[in-house]
Design a protein around this motif. Structure first.
Motif, PDB file in Angstrom:
ATOM      1  N   PHE B 279     112.910  23.684  71.211  1.00 19.22           N
ATOM      2  CA  PHE B 279     114.171  23.795  71.941  1.00 19.22           C
ATOM      3  C   PHE B 279     114.831  22.447  72.111  1.00 19.22           C
ATOM      4  CE2 PHE B 279     111.562  27.384  73.272  1.00 19.22           C
ATOM      5  CZ  PHE B 279     112.327  28.353  72.656  1.00 19.22           C
ATOM      6  N   LEU B 280     113.989  21.423  72.340  1.00 22.32           N
ATOM      7  CA  LEU B 280     114.525  20.074  72.460  1.00 22.32           C
ATOM      8  C   LEU B 280     115.203  19.673  71.147  1.00 22.32           C
ATOM      9  CD1 LEU B 280     114.268  18.611  75.068  1.00 22.32           C
ATOM     10  CD2 LEU B 280     112.454  17.197  74.095  1.00 22.32           C
ATOM     11  N   LEU B 282     116.328  21.689  68.914  1.00 19.76           N
ATOM     12  CA  LEU B 282     117.509  22.539  68.771  1.00 19.76           C
ATOM     13  C   LEU B 282     118.704  21.933  69.497  1.00 19.76           C
ATOM     14  CD1 LEU B 282     118.766  25.342  68.058  1.00 19.76           C
ATOM     15  CD2 LEU B 282     117.878  26.148  70.217  1.00 19.76           C
ATOM     16  N   VAL B 283     118.509  21.586  70.779  1.00 20.09           N
ATOM     17  CA  VAL B 283     119.622  21.085  71.578  1.00 20.09           C
ATOM     18  C   VAL B 283     120.096  19.736  71.046  1.00 20.09           C
ATOM     19  CG1 VAL B 283     120.299  20.326  73.867  1.00 20.09           C
ATOM     20  CG2 VAL B 283     118.885  22.346  73.617  1.00 20.09           C
ATOM     21  N   LEU B 286     121.953  20.166  67.781  1.00 19.32           N
ATOM     22  CA  LEU B 286     123.252  20.800  68.008  1.00 19.32           C
ATOM     23  C   LEU B 286     124.260  19.803  68.567  1.00 19.32           C
ATOM     24  CD1 LEU B 286     122.538  24.342  69.412  1.00 19.32           C
ATOM     25  CD2 LEU B 286     123.727  23.748  67.334  1.00 19.32           C
TER      26      LEU B 286
END
Lengths: 365, 301
Positions: B279-280, B282-283, B286
């Motif tokens: 998730f890290l 991913l963020v 992005l």
């Protein structure tokens, strides 16, 4: 001059009308515990006041999320994390420091949420559509992993138990009846705030950037500022809901702030009606009552075959189907359907009244 | 890449072990990421139910091979076939009639689908974690000082085969070329006879098949339960973003690097934080480079 006086009169009347509807709705909600008392619990197998209080807690989050998704058109799949921040702020502060007022904990949770959402929101809201959905999902999931793994602060999967009850002006809010009023008065205040907000310059800016960001920008709307502010606002509403959740449940564990809770909020927004303020409240009430109704069904219909009585499993299936069906067939939600049937009922009544007076008129002739 | 070299230099045998097991998981992420990429590039839709396809694949495999006693190869084919039909059916019944849905609509509908599948699986198979026998024994063997299970070889082989097949499909067949054309410019593609509804159907079919087979081949290592789809899906998506969404080679690179990164982090930090890596990544990707490490600069809608 005369015209402007006319105009302001019309405006005042519309305002009056708005507050009249608000007053009717508040009275309808606030009298629930009064009549619910007279329904014996063993007859319907659910505690209406308790479920309504929970629905009110979810409403806080859903009203905020509706401002973000329904009005500004920005999706967030990570709001459960803000719900968690609100709940854990109250839980940690009031169990670590005995005598710490829980209402102050709720306010501190809101402030923390405000700060985090502002820091995160500014860069994240530059993303659009799918990218925004995924980024917020990632952030929400990071929040969940933090609640689960930072055992020193949040006690991990064990959760925090024995959270002392809320007390306001020396009154200890320790029963469902009392917490119902605390929760719903908060919800109604948030509603009042949002009602005025969406009628203001701010609300018009939100709707403008919903339909076209470029057009809004061209018309002089600072889209990035407005998006950040509405994101922060929804995070704060959600954190307030989370704080109330902590003093309502009296214990918290990470499961209550999982990704699926973010989805639950969104289901409530969709079922109630995207971009309809009362829809948020209606959606949360319906979706919160759903599991209770489903688990009470076997008592209502005792003749049902054994294999069909394990209703707990149906709830989630139902959420999935509801989300799909509403998005396809009823994207404006239940609130819109209610509005339409209400106004057509009014029209119908008027037609009947007209016909009666017409009949009287012909009789007299 | 740099990370791999540094790890290898610091810890020779453990480092290699991490990298090999990372590549095993990473291959699965790569398959998932390809599923996301195929649908996204041809229809601009992100399918939140992609992870559920792999969960269904694993569950059906369990039913056919463990309960019904059908040989592994046939159960594999059967399970993939059923999930593919489900994927294609969903496209025909729900996505296709929508014509021009808004982004929020499509996100919420695929989320609804994923909730539905997960709940249905919980209802049918219960909440137990189910084990599937590895395809060819579970006797570990040594490779350059690192220990591997035979299933890893199956995973590497299958991923390689899939990548080659996908390459051939998108570069050598008319349908595949048409899909790439539709991804590039839908209107122009329609003018030269590529039908958007057909493209969409094919994309969903391929994605469902990819998801199902990924779920099946990982099941002997990671087990399968009704909720494995969420994490697999999210990590597959993170890989797709990391490599560049809608760009097939990017999906493979993204998946492999995420797998390795995750295993290294799990080795160094408390393993509970392992899931946060995806998730890290991913963020961060992005925010800093939304077109991914390999993707071309493209206007984001």
């Amino acid at each position: 001059m005369k015209q402007s006086v006319e105009k302001s009169k019309v405006k005042a009347k519309r305002c009056e009308n708005k507050y009249k509807n608000f007053a009717i709705a508040s009275v309808l909600i606030l009298i629930v515990p009064l009549w619910a008392r007279f329904i014996p619990g063993n007859l319907i197998h659910m505690d209406i006041v308790n479920v309504m209080a929970l629905a009110g807690i979810y409403s806080c989050a859903v009203i905020g999320l509706n401002l973000l998704i329904g009005y500004a058109g920005q999706i967030s799949l990570g709001h459960a994390a803000f719900f968690g921040i609100g709940a854990y702020s109250v839980a940690i502060l009031s169990t670590r420091y005995p005598g710490f007022p829980a209402w102050l904990g709720i306010i501190i949770g809101a402030i923390i949420s405000c700060a985090i959402s502002w820091i995160v929101g500014k860069p994240v809201l530059k993303l659009k559509g799918h990218y925004l959905a995924m980024a917020t999902l990632g952030l929400g999931e990071i929040g969940f992993i933090f609640f689960r793994e930072a055992t020193g602060i949040t006690k991990g999967t064990v959760g925090i138990i024995a959270i002392p009850p809320l007390s306001i002006f020396g009154i200890v809010i320790d029963s469902d009846f009392k917490i119902f009023y605390v929760v719903w008065i908060t919800v109604l205040l948030l509603m009042l705030f949002s009602m005025n907000l969406i009628k203001s310059r701010f609300g018009r800016a939100l709707r403008a950037l919903h339909s076209s960001e470029i057009a809004a920008e061209a018309a002089g709307v600072n889209t990035s500022k407005y998006k950040t502010v509405v994101f922060v606002m929804s995070a704060v509403f959600t954190a307030v809901g989370g704080g109330l959740f902590a003093v309502f449940q009296r214990y918290v564990n990470p499961e209550s702030f999982h990704f699926s809770v973010s989805i639950l909020f969104i289901t409530m927004v969709v079922v109630g009606g995207l971009g309809n303020l009362w829809g948020a409240v209606i959606g949360s009430i319906i979706i919160t009552f759903l599991p209770s109704i489903i688990s009470a069904l076997p008592y209502w219909f005792p003749f049902m075959p054994e294999s069909l009585t394990n209703f707990g499993n149906y709830t989630l299936v139902l959420y999935g189907i509801l989300l799909i069906v509403f998005m396809i067939f009823m994207p404006k939600g239940i609130a819109y359907a209610l509005e339409i049937s209400y106004s057509s009922a009014l029209r119908g009544m008027k037609r009947i009244r007209d016909r009666i007076s017409a009949m009287r008129y012909t009789k007299r002739k | 890449m740099v990370l791999i070299i540094v790890t290898l230099a610091l810890k020779k045998s453990t480092g290699l072990q991490w990298i090999l097991s990372g590549l095993t998981v990473g291959s699965i992420y790569a398959l998932m990421a390809m599923g996301f990429s195929v649908i996204f590039s041809s229809t601009r839709v992100i399918n939140f139910a992609q992870g559920e396809f792999s969960m269904l694949g694993g569950m059906l495999m369990y039913t056919f091979s463990n309960r019904a006693g059908i040989p592994a190869l046939y159960s594999f084919i059967l399970s993939v076939l059923i999930v593919t039909l489900i994927g294609a059916g969903f496209e025909r019944l729900v996505i296709h009639p929508l014509k021009k849905p808004s982004v929020i609509t499509i996100i919420l509908i695929t989320i609804g689908l994923s909730i539905f599948f997960r709940a249905a699986a919980k209802w049918i198979w219960g909440t137990d974690t189910l084990a599937i026998a590895p395809f060819s024994g579970d006797k570990p063997f040594k490779l350059l000082g690192a220990t591997l299970v035979p299933q890893s070889l199956w995973i590497f082989g299958f991923t390689l085969l899939t990548v080659v097949l996908m390459f051939i499909f998108f570069n050598r067949t008319i349908l595949g070329k048409g899909m790439r054309a539709a991804a590039e410019n839908p209107e122009a593609a329609t003018l030269v006879g590529v039908s958007p509804p057909a493209t969409s159907l094919v994309a969903w079919t391929i994605a469902a098949a990819l998801g199902a087979s990924a779920g099946i081949i990982i099941a002997p290592i990671k087990f399968v339960s009704f909720d494995v789809g969420v994490m697999l899906g999210l990590k597959g998506f993170a890989s797709a973003i990391l490599g560049g969404l809608g760009y097939a080679p990017g999906a493979v690179v993204g998946g492999l690097s995420l797998g390795v990164l995750e295993t290294i982090v799990a080795g160094v930090f408390p393993s509970g934080y392992k899931d946060a890596v995806a998730f890290l990544v991913l963020v961060i990707v992005l925010l800093l480079r939304p077109q991914g490490i390999l993707g071309r600069q493209e206007k984001l809608e």
